[in-house]
Design a protein around this motif. Structure first.
Motif, PDB file in Angstrom:
ATOM      1  N   LYS A 196       0.714  -1.133  -0.022  1.00 10.03           N
ATOM      2  CA  LYS A 196       0.106   0.030   0.199  1.00 10.03           C
ATOM      3  C   LYS A 196       0.761   1.393  -0.091  1.00 10.03           C
ATOM      4  O   LYS A 196       1.705   1.164   0.864  1.00 10.03           O
ATOM      5  CB  LYS A 196      -0.881  -0.006   1.054  1.00 10.03           C
ATOM      6  N   LEU A 197       0.712   2.055  -0.868  1.00  6.02           N
ATOM      7  CA  LEU A 197       1.209   3.307  -0.971  1.00  6.02           C
ATOM      8  C   LEU A 197       0.363   4.483  -0.723  1.00  6.02           C
ATOM      9  O   LEU A 197      -0.688   4.528  -1.299  1.00  6.02           O
ATOM     10  CB  LEU A 197       2.027   3.688  -2.253  1.00  6.02           C
ATOM     11  N   LYS A 198       0.769   5.511   0.252  1.00  7.69           N
ATOM     12  CA  LYS A 198      -0.108   6.587   0.261  1.00  7.69           C
ATOM     13  C   LYS A 198       0.895   7.685   0.356  1.00  7.69           C
ATOM     14  O   LYS A 198       1.977   7.808   0.455  1.00  7.69           O
ATOM     15  CB  LYS A 198      -0.750   6.579   1.460  1.00  7.69           C
ATOM     16  N   ILE A 199       0.168   8.961   0.454  1.00  6.89           N
ATOM     17  CA  ILE A 199       0.842  10.305   0.136  1.00  6.89           C
ATOM     18  C   ILE A 199       0.362  11.193   1.560  1.00  6.89           C
ATOM     19  O   ILE A 199      -0.791  11.005   1.790  1.00  6.89           O
ATOM     20  CB  ILE A 199       0.351  11.455  -0.993  1.00  6.89           C
ATOM     21  N   GLU A 200       1.489  11.949   2.317  1.00  5.24           N
ATOM     22  CA  GLU A 200       1.180  12.728   3.210  1.00  5.24           C
ATOM     23  C   GLU A 200       1.419  14.063   2.869  1.00  5.24           C
ATOM     24  O   GLU A 200       2.556  14.209   2.430  1.00  5.24           O
ATOM     25  CB  GLU A 200       2.009  12.533   4.765  1.00  5.24           C
ATOM     26  N   GLY A 201       0.599  14.909   2.852  1.00  3.86           N
ATOM     27  CA  GLY A 201       0.806  16.492   2.579  1.00  3.86           C
ATOM     28  C   GLY A 201      -0.122  16.758   1.292  1.00  3.86           C
ATOM     29  O   GLY A 201      -1.469  16.056   1.039  1.00  3.86           O
ATOM     30  N   PRO A 202       0.227  17.666   0.520  1.00  7.84           N
ATOM     31  CA  PRO A 202       1.298  18.570   0.460  1.00  7.84           C
ATOM     32  C   PRO A 202       1.542  19.367   1.783  1.00  7.84           C
ATOM     33  O   PRO A 202       0.454  19.936   2.469  1.00  7.84           O
ATOM     34  CB  PRO A 202       1.349  19.341  -0.842  1.00  7.84           C
ATOM     35  N   PHE A 203       2.653  19.876   2.208  1.00  9.05           N
ATOM     36  CA  PHE A 203       3.066  20.901   3.121  1.00  9.05           C
ATOM     37  C   PHE A 203       3.972  22.163   2.448  1.00  9.05           C
ATOM     38  O   PHE A 203       4.626  21.725   1.659  1.00  9.05           O
ATOM     39  CB  PHE A 203       3.794  20.291   4.308  1.00  9.05           C
ATOM     40  N   ASN A 204       3.595  23.259   3.022  1.00  8.12           N
ATOM     41  CA  ASN A 204       4.288  24.309   2.485  1.00  8.12           C
ATOM     42  C   ASN A 204       5.302  24.701   3.452  1.00  8.12           C
ATOM     43  O   ASN A 204       5.193  24.204   4.651  1.00  8.12           O
ATOM     44  CB  ASN A 204       3.247  25.665   2.792  1.00  8.12           C
ATOM     45  N   ALA A 205       6.436  25.105   2.891  1.00  7.24           N
ATOM     46  CA  ALA A 205       7.741  25.518   3.959  1.00  7.24           C
ATOM     47  C   ALA A 205       7.947  26.937   3.659  1.00  7.24           C
ATOM     48  O   ALA A 205       7.838  27.434   2.634  1.00  7.24           O
ATOM     49  CB  ALA A 205       8.891  24.598   3.455  1.00  7.24           C
ATOM     50  N   TYR A 206       8.035  27.662   5.002  1.00  2.85           N
ATOM     51  CA  TYR A 206       8.249  28.952   5.097  1.00  2.85           C
ATOM     52  C   TYR A 206       9.674  29.190   5.765  1.00  2.85           C
ATOM     53  O   TYR A 206      10.063  28.411   6.745  1.00  2.85           O
ATOM     54  CB  TYR A 206       7.458  29.841   5.840  1.00  2.85           C
ATOM     55  N   LYS A 207      10.361  30.394   5.565  1.00  4.76           N
ATOM     56  CA  LYS A 207      11.648  30.625   6.221  1.00  4.76           C
ATOM     57  C   LYS A 207      11.453  31.835   7.112  1.00  4.76           C
ATOM     58  O   LYS A 207      10.823  32.908   6.505  1.00  4.76           O
ATOM     59  CB  LYS A 207      12.843  30.609   5.241  1.00  4.76           C
ATOM     60  N   THR A 208      11.775  31.728   8.397  1.00  4.11           N
ATOM     61  CA  THR A 208      11.280  33.198   9.248  1.00  4.11           C
ATOM     62  C   THR A 208      12.497  33.270  10.054  1.00  4.11           C
ATOM     63  O   THR A 208      13.747  32.561   9.878  1.00  4.11           O
ATOM     64  CB  THR A 208      10.278  32.898  10.176  1.00  4.11           C
ATOM     65  N   SER A 209      12.717  34.398  10.497  1.00  5.18           N
ATOM     66  CA  SER A 209      13.839  34.757  11.515  1.00  5.18           C
ATOM     67  C   SER A 209      14.059  33.714  12.720  1.00  5.18           C
ATOM     68  O   SER A 209      15.235  33.764  13.073  1.00  5.18           O
ATOM     69  CB  SER A 209      13.775  36.189  12.075  1.00  5.18           C
ATOM     70  N   ASP A 210      12.920  33.060  12.841  1.00  2.00           N
ATOM     71  CA  ASP A 210      13.104  31.967  14.088  1.00  2.00           C
ATOM     72  C   ASP A 210      13.224  30.687  13.494  1.00  2.00           C
ATOM     73  O   ASP A 210      13.562  29.601  14.248  1.00  2.00           O
ATOM     74  CB  ASP A 210      11.986  31.856  14.709  1.00  2.00           C
ATOM     75  N   GLY A 211      13.583  30.513  12.062  1.00  5.44           N
ATOM     76  CA  GLY A 211      13.908  29.248  11.623  1.00  5.44           C
ATOM     77  C   GLY A 211      12.948  28.907  10.599  1.00  5.44           C
ATOM     78  O   GLY A 211      12.114  29.637   9.981  1.00  5.44           O
ATOM     79  N   LEU A 212      12.950  27.561  10.253  1.00  5.57           N
ATOM     80  CA  LEU A 212      11.891  27.103   9.244  1.00  5.57           C
ATOM     81  C   LEU A 212      10.686  26.410   9.897  1.00  5.57           C
ATOM     82  O   LEU A 212      10.682  26.098  11.009  1.00  5.57           O
ATOM     83  CB  LEU A 212      12.387  25.865   8.462  1.00  5.57           C
ATOM     84  N   ILE A 213       9.461  26.662   9.145  1.00  4.36           N
ATOM     85  CA  ILE A 213       8.223  26.180   9.747  1.00  4.36           C
ATOM     86  C   ILE A 213       7.379  25.699   8.534  1.00  4.36           C
ATOM     87  O   ILE A 213       7.873  25.813   7.584  1.00  4.36           O
ATOM     88  CB  ILE A 213       7.449  27.514  10.353  1.00  4.36           C
ATOM     89  N   GLU A 214       6.450  25.049   8.910  1.00  5.02           N
ATOM     90  CA  GLU A 214       5.812  24.184   7.720  1.00  5.02           C
ATOM     91  C   GLU A 214       4.269  24.207   8.165  1.00  5.02           C
ATOM     92  O   GLU A 214       3.950  24.264   9.335  1.00  5.02           O
ATOM     93  CB  GLU A 214       6.211  22.779   7.588  1.00  5.02           C
ATOM     94  N   THR A 215       3.321  24.193   7.110  1.00  5.01           N
ATOM     95  CA  THR A 215       2.002  24.299   7.359  1.00  5.01           C
ATOM     96  C   THR A 215       1.255  23.368   6.499  1.00  5.01           C
ATOM     97  O   THR A 215       1.901  23.393   5.240  1.00  5.01           O
ATOM     98  CB  THR A 215       1.375  25.918   7.146  1.00  5.01           C
TER      99      THR A 215
END
Length: 259
Positions: A156-175
Motif C-alpha cells: 500500500k502506498l499513500k501520500i502525506e501532504g502536501p506541506f508548505n515550507a516557510y523561512k522565518t527569523s526563528d527558523g523554518l516552519i511548515e503548514t
C-alpha cells in the motif's frame, strides 16, 4: 427654588462632561493600544517551497504489516536544483521495508531518503523541454532487503501532504498546504507493470511485492510521457539480494551410540 434648579442643571452638565471625558479617555487608551499593536512587527515569513511524503506499508497474509514512514520525501524548494543538493539526504542503514529514491543523476547506485527539485525553473531548464518535464518526475523503489521476507506481501502506498515550507527569523516552519492542484496532477507509475494511477485512486489501490524484494515506481506531476513508464537503466535488479533474519539455533543431539 430657581437656584436649586440651576445647581441641579449644572450638576447634570458636569456629570455628563465628566462621563464624556472618561469615555473619551477610554477611547484614547483603546486607540493608543490599537496604534501600538499596529507598530509591533510581526515575524516575516518567506515561502520557500513544498513537499510530500511517500508512506509504504507491506502486509503479509498472516496480517502482520511493516511500514516505512520516515523517508520518501519529495518536493520543490527555492534553493534546490535538478541535481544533488544539500536537501537530498542519502539513505543509510537498512530495514525490513524502505522507500528509496533513485534519481538518474545518482552515482554508483546511491539511493536517497529525500529528493528535492528547484522551485523556479532556471533559464537552462526553460530552454530544454526534456529537463523541464523531468523536474516533475521522481523515481523510487520499495525495497525489502533483510529481516522478514515480504516478497508475498500486499503493498500500500499513500501520500502525506502536501506541506508548505516557510523561512522565518526563528527558523523554518511548515503548514498544511491548500494547493490541492498538486494532488490532482499527481500520478503513480508502476514501472514493473507500466500502469498509471491518478492520486484519487491510491486510497483503494491494492499493489503487491510480486514475489520480489524490490518494486519500482515513479511520481509524476502533470502529463505522463511514454518514457516515464520505462524502467531506468540504473534500476535495481529484481532479484535483490535478501538477507533473512538469523534464526534461533537449537541444540540437537545425534542418535545414541549402539551398545
Amino acid at each position: 427654588m430657581r437656584m436649586k434648579r440651576l445647581t441641579l442643571t449644572l450638576g447634570l452638565i458636569l456629570g455628563c462632561s465628566l462621563a464624556g471625558m472618561q469615555l473619551f479617555a477610554g477611547e484614547m487608551d483603546n486607540n493608543s493600544a490599537l496604534e501600538s499593536s499596529r507598530h509591533i512587527k510581526k515575524p516575516k515569513k518567506r515561502y520557500i517551497g513544498w513537499y510530500m511524503r511517500t508512506v509504504a506499508t507491506a502486509t503479509l497474509p498472516d496480517g502482520s504489516s511493516y511500514t516505512h514512514a520516515t523517508a520518501g520525501v519529495f518536493g520543490k524548494l527555492r534553493d534546490s536544483r535538478f541535481k544533488e543538493d544539500k536537501h537530498d539526504i542519502p539513505s543509510m542503514g537498512s530495514g525490513v521495508v524502505q522507500v528509496l529514491f533513485t534519481p538518474r543523476w545518482a552515482k554508483d547506485g546511491r539511493t536517497y531518503f529525500s529528493d528535492y527539485r528547484g522551485l523556479k525553473l532556471t533559464k537552462y531548464l526553460r530552454r530544454h523541454k526534456r529537463l523541464r518535464h523531468d523536474n516533475n518526475v521522481w523515481t523510487f523503489e520499495v525495497r525489502n532487503p533483510k529481516g522478514v521476507d515480504l516478497s508475498d506481501a500486499d503493498l500500500k502506498l499513500k501520500i502525506e501532504g502536501p506541506f508548505n515550507a516557510y523561512k522565518t527569523s526563528d527558523g523554518l516552519i511548515e503548514t498544511p498546504s491548500k494547493r490541492k492542484r498538486l494532488l490532482r496532477q499527481l500520478k503513480l507509475v508502476d514501472l514493473d507493470h507500466k500502469r498509471v494511477y491518478p492520486y484519487k485512486r491510491l486510497r483503494h489501490l491494492h499493489l503487491s511485492m510480486d514475489g520480489q524484494h524490490v518494486r519500482h515506481f515513479r511520481w509524476v506531476i502533470g502529463r505522463v510521457l511514454p518514457r516515464d513508464k520505462k524502467l531506468p537503466k540504473t534500476a535495481t535488479q529484481k532479484q535483490l539480494l535478501f538477507a533473512p533474519a538469523p534464526s534461533e539455533t537449537k541444540e540437537t543431539f545425534g542418535t545414541p551410540p549402539s551398545l
